[in-house]
Design a protein around this motif. Structure first.
Motif, PDB file in Angstrom:
ATOM      1  N   ASN A 116       0.802  -1.231   0.000  1.00 25.25           N
ATOM      2  CA  ASN A 116       0.000   0.000   0.000  1.00 25.25           C
ATOM      3  C   ASN A 116       0.831   1.276   0.000  1.00 25.25           C
ATOM      4  O   ASN A 116       0.436   2.267   0.604  1.00 25.25           O
ATOM      5  N   LEU A 117       1.988   1.269  -0.656  1.00 21.10           N
ATOM      6  CA  LEU A 117       2.890   2.423  -0.591  1.00 21.10           C
ATOM      7  C   LEU A 117       3.152   3.052  -1.964  1.00 21.10           C
ATOM      8  O   LEU A 117       2.970   2.406  -2.988  1.00 21.10           O
ATOM      9  N   THR A 118       3.650   4.252  -1.934  1.00 24.89           N
ATOM     10  CA  THR A 118       4.124   4.903  -3.165  1.00 24.89           C
ATOM     11  C   THR A 118       5.139   3.997  -3.850  1.00 24.89           C
ATOM     12  O   THR A 118       5.120   3.828  -5.070  1.00 24.89           O
ATOM     13  N   MET A 165       9.411  19.996   0.653  1.00 34.76           N
ATOM     14  CA  MET A 165       8.818  18.781   0.098  1.00 34.76           C
ATOM     15  C   MET A 165       7.575  19.118  -0.714  1.00 34.76           C
ATOM     16  O   MET A 165       6.794  19.980  -0.320  1.00 34.76           O
ATOM     17  N   THR A 166       7.364  18.400  -1.792  1.00 35.62           N
ATOM     18  CA  THR A 166       6.114  18.526  -2.539  1.00 35.62           C
ATOM     19  C   THR A 166       5.845  17.219  -3.291  1.00 35.62           C
ATOM     20  O   THR A 166       6.785  16.586  -3.766  1.00 35.62           O
ATOM     21  N   PRO A 167       4.574  16.789  -3.355  1.00 42.19           N
ATOM     22  CA  PRO A 167       4.315  15.565  -4.102  1.00 42.19           C
ATOM     23  C   PRO A 167       4.511  15.804  -5.601  1.00 42.19           C
ATOM     24  O   PRO A 167       4.205  16.888  -6.089  1.00 42.19           O
ATOM     25  N   ILE A 168       5.051  14.808  -6.290  1.00 39.94           N
ATOM     26  CA  ILE A 168       5.091  14.840  -7.757  1.00 39.94           C
ATOM     27  C   ILE A 168       4.268  13.639  -8.200  1.00 39.94           C
ATOM     28  O   ILE A 168       4.724  12.492  -8.137  1.00 39.94           O
ATOM     29  N   ARG A 169       3.033  13.927  -8.588  1.00 36.06           N
ATOM     30  CA  ARG A 169       2.065  12.860  -8.858  1.00 36.06           C
ATOM     31  C   ARG A 169       2.419  12.091 -10.134  1.00 36.06           C
ATOM     32  O   ARG A 169       2.746  12.701 -11.152  1.00 36.06           O
ATOM     33  N   GLY A 170       2.337  10.771 -10.042  1.00 34.27           N
ATOM     34  CA  GLY A 170       2.647   9.944 -11.214  1.00 34.27           C
ATOM     35  C   GLY A 170       1.607   8.869 -11.429  1.00 34.27           C
ATOM     36  O   GLY A 170       1.131   8.254 -10.475  1.00 34.27           O
ATOM     37  N   ALA A 176       3.865  13.748 -14.300  1.00 34.99           N
ATOM     38  CA  ALA A 176       4.688  14.353 -13.242  1.00 34.99           C
ATOM     39  C   ALA A 176       4.064  15.689 -12.873  1.00 34.99           C
ATOM     40  O   ALA A 176       4.469  16.734 -13.365  1.00 34.99           O
ATOM     41  N   GLN A 177       3.022  15.631 -12.015  1.00 33.52           N
ATOM     42  CA  GLN A 177       2.299  16.852 -11.640  1.00 33.52           C
ATOM     43  C   GLN A 177       2.710  17.268 -10.232  1.00 33.52           C
ATOM     44  O   GLN A 177       2.477  16.543  -9.266  1.00 33.52           O
ATOM     45  N   TYR A 178       3.328  18.440 -10.144  1.00 29.30           N
ATOM     46  CA  TYR A 178       3.823  18.950  -8.860  1.00 29.30           C
ATOM     47  C   TYR A 178       2.673  19.493  -8.012  1.00 29.30           C
ATOM     48  O   TYR A 178       1.795  20.178  -8.514  1.00 29.30           O
ATOM     49  N   GLY A 179       2.688  19.148  -6.724  1.00 32.62           N
ATOM     50  CA  GLY A 179       1.709  19.701  -5.783  1.00 32.62           C
ATOM     51  C   GLY A 179       0.310  19.128  -5.935  1.00 32.62           C
ATOM     52  O   GLY A 179      -0.630  19.633  -5.352  1.00 32.62           O
ATOM     53  N   ASP A 180       0.178  18.050  -6.694  1.00 34.09           N
ATOM     54  CA  ASP A 180      -1.125  17.455  -6.976  1.00 34.09           C
ATOM     55  C   ASP A 180      -1.279  16.192  -6.118  1.00 34.09           C
ATOM     56  O   ASP A 180      -0.483  15.268  -6.221  1.00 34.09           O
ATOM     57  N   TYR A 181      -2.311  16.173  -5.260  1.00 34.70           N
ATOM     58  CA  TYR A 181      -2.498  15.060  -4.314  1.00 34.70           C
ATOM     59  C   TYR A 181      -3.555  14.045  -4.760  1.00 34.70           C
ATOM     60  O   TYR A 181      -3.902  13.161  -4.000  1.00 34.70           O
ATOM     61  N   GLU A 182      -4.105  14.207  -5.971  1.00 29.64           N
ATOM     62  CA  GLU A 182      -5.201  13.330  -6.411  1.00 29.64           C
ATOM     63  C   GLU A 182      -4.711  11.891  -6.599  1.00 29.64           C
ATOM     64  O   GLU A 182      -3.828  11.632  -7.416  1.00 29.64           O
ATOM     65  N   GLY A 220       0.726   7.341  -7.820  1.00 33.63           N
ATOM     66  CA  GLY A 220       1.591   7.482  -6.647  1.00 33.63           C
ATOM     67  C   GLY A 220       2.075   8.910  -6.524  1.00 33.63           C
ATOM     68  O   GLY A 220       2.193   9.624  -7.522  1.00 33.63           O
ATOM     69  N   LEU A 221       2.308   9.334  -5.279  1.00 37.20           N
ATOM     70  CA  LEU A 221       2.832  10.681  -5.043  1.00 37.20           C
ATOM     71  C   LEU A 221       4.324  10.562  -4.734  1.00 37.20           C
ATOM     72  O   LEU A 221       4.704  10.133  -3.642  1.00 37.20           O
TER      73      LEU A 221
END
Ligand SMILES: Cc1cc2nc3c(=O)[nH]c(=O)nc-3n(C[C@H](O)[C@H](O)[C@H](O)COP(=O)(O)OP(=O)(O)OC[C@H]3O[C@@H](n4cnc5c(N)ncnc54)[C@H](O)[C@@H]3O)c2cc1C
Ligand SMILES: *[C@@H]1O[C@H](CO)[C@@H](O)[C@H](O)[C@H]1NC(C)=O
Ligand SMILES: *[C@@H]1O[C@H](CO)[C@@H](O)[C@H](O)[C@H]1NC(C)=O
Ligand SMILES: *[C@@H]1O[C@H](CO)[C@@H](O)[C@H](O)[C@H]1NC(C)=O
Length: 334
Positions: free
Chosen positions: A39-41, A195-200, A234-240, A273-274
């Motif tokens: 259950n991890l990135t 830190m910031t999520p990079i959504r993939g 690769a979306q920065y700051g996106d938590y979806e 994944g973030l």
């Protein structure tokens, strides 16, 4: 006996924990993790050995950590663990608009310029100009197999995994040292403003007839043991955490145009994944004063889009920092 707590059971935490057990005498290691595999990135990663989305981290460090992991994958592969650990050796076709970092670094094998007619074909097909176009042989290390493999090793070496969220470092003040491998972290703990999520997004299909991986700066087709990974975003700051229809359509269209037979490949699943994006990977020791007790904390997080690639090299660096902080002499190496 030195008691060490590692927070996090992703590819970074498990690599650090097992490296500590294997390289230092006289230590007991306990992992604390809110969540564990699958259950991890880390489980979303395609596991390609490739420096990717590491922002301002020093290139020399990336290569030195990357080399440490490549050596470890080779050791496991040669040692007969490839299947259990999810490690595949394969041909990789790599294109980039940049001068790619690994070019000429002799970490991957057999690196050669792509033949001009192949570059011309791909340039037309992808409608992009490339400054790097190479073929080489390298590894993927698939976390959905590698994490259970590391967990098993860790427990066989006497380690303990506690499934618990750490809300405050004071909870661990009875340890001699804490290693912080929390990735993007539980949102509340992440007071690190760098830190910031990079959504993939990654789509998995079955394509057992495919024998090489192909990637450029935006799009890839990467072979894993049972599936093939089509990506990515690769979306920065996106938590979806749910996939978006427009992006999966886009990925599928691109990949199908590269390898038309993928159109009929059996669909398996789509994962988001973030990536733990950080201005630069944080790998350093900090001494915190916890109610008068000086507790060394070794930070090891923010590996962005190449946590698998950096995992074991960073783990070896953690071993050195722990040795220094706890004054464990080199001569007592196992
Ligand atoms: C689509 C996609 C494709 C990718 N492909 C690749 C690739 O091909 N190659 C590559 O090298 N990398 C790839 N990556 C990047 C890679 O997935 C990450 O860099 C890596 O997984 C980061 O690992 P981690 O252990 O730091 O984080 P995580 O896997 O997120 O693990 C963090 C751990 O810390 C725990 N934790 C956090 N906060 C707390 C707390 N307060 N208390 C207790 N536990 C806590 C979590 O529960 C978890 O166990 C990809 C990522 C994505 C999204
Ligand atoms: C192990 O740790 C104990 C307690 O800190 C110490 O007395 C002993 O000498 C150590 N043994 C080795 C092999 O380092
Ligand atoms: C992973 O998450 C699912 C759904 O929340 C849960 O049922 C499962 O027990 C979790 N697995 C582990 C190993 O924690
Ligand atoms: C541990 O790492 C997280 C990032 O995941 C960071 O936000 C946090 O500040 C770190 N903990 C401490 C005590 O420094």
């Amino acid at each position: 006996m030195h008691s060490i707590a590692v927070i996090g059971a992703g590819v970074i935490g498990l690599s650090a924990a097992t490296a500590l057990q294997e390289h230092l005498p006289n230590v007991t290691v306990t992992i604390y993790a809110e969540k564990i595999s699958p259950n991890l990135t880390s489980n979303v990663a395609a596991g390609m050995w490739a420096p990717f989305l590491y922002q301002k981290t020093d290139g020399e460090k990336i290569l030195s950590w990357g080399r440490g992991s490549h050596d470890q994958f080779l050791k496991l592969w040669k040692g007969g663990h490839a299947s259990e650990a999810g490690i595949c050796l394969q041909l990789v076709k790599s294109l980039s608009a940049d001068i790619d970092l690994h070019v000429g670094q002799n970490i991957v094998w057999g690196e050669q310029q792509m033949p001009p007619e192949e570059v011309e074909f791909l340039t037309k097909l992808l409608k992009k100009d490339f400054r790097t176009a190479v073929n080489y042989v390298s590894f993927t290390c698939e976390p959905s197999r590698y994490l259970p493999f590391l967990q098993k090793r860790f427990i066989q070496n006497g380690g303990k995994i506690v499934i618990r969220k750490i809300k405050d470092f004071r909870e661990l003040s009875h340890y001699n040292l804490v290693v912080n491998c929390t990735g993007l972290g539980a949102q509340e703990l992440t007071d690190d403003t760098q830190m910031t999520p990079i959504r993939g997004t990654a789509i998995r299909v079955k394509a057992p007839w495919l024998f090489h991986s192909l990637m450029d700066d935006d799009i890839y087709i990467i072979l894993n043991a049972d599936t093939c990974v089509l990506g990515t975003t690769a979306q920065y700051g996106d938590y979806e955490l749910n996939p978006r229809e427009s992006e999966t359509k886009n990925i599928n269209n691109f990949c199908n145009s590269l390898v038309p037979a993928l159109e009929n490949a059996e669909y398996v699943k789509t994962c988001v994944g973030l990536r733990p994006g950080r201005v630069e990977v944080r790998l350093e020791t900090e001494i915190q004063d916890i109610d008068g007790k000086l507790l060394p904390i070794v930070h090891n997080y923010g590996h962005g889009g190449c946590g698998v690639t950096l995992s074991y090299g960073c783990a070896l660096n953690v071993v050195d920092l722990v040795r220094e902080a706890l004054r464990i002499p080199y001569s007592s190496k196992l």
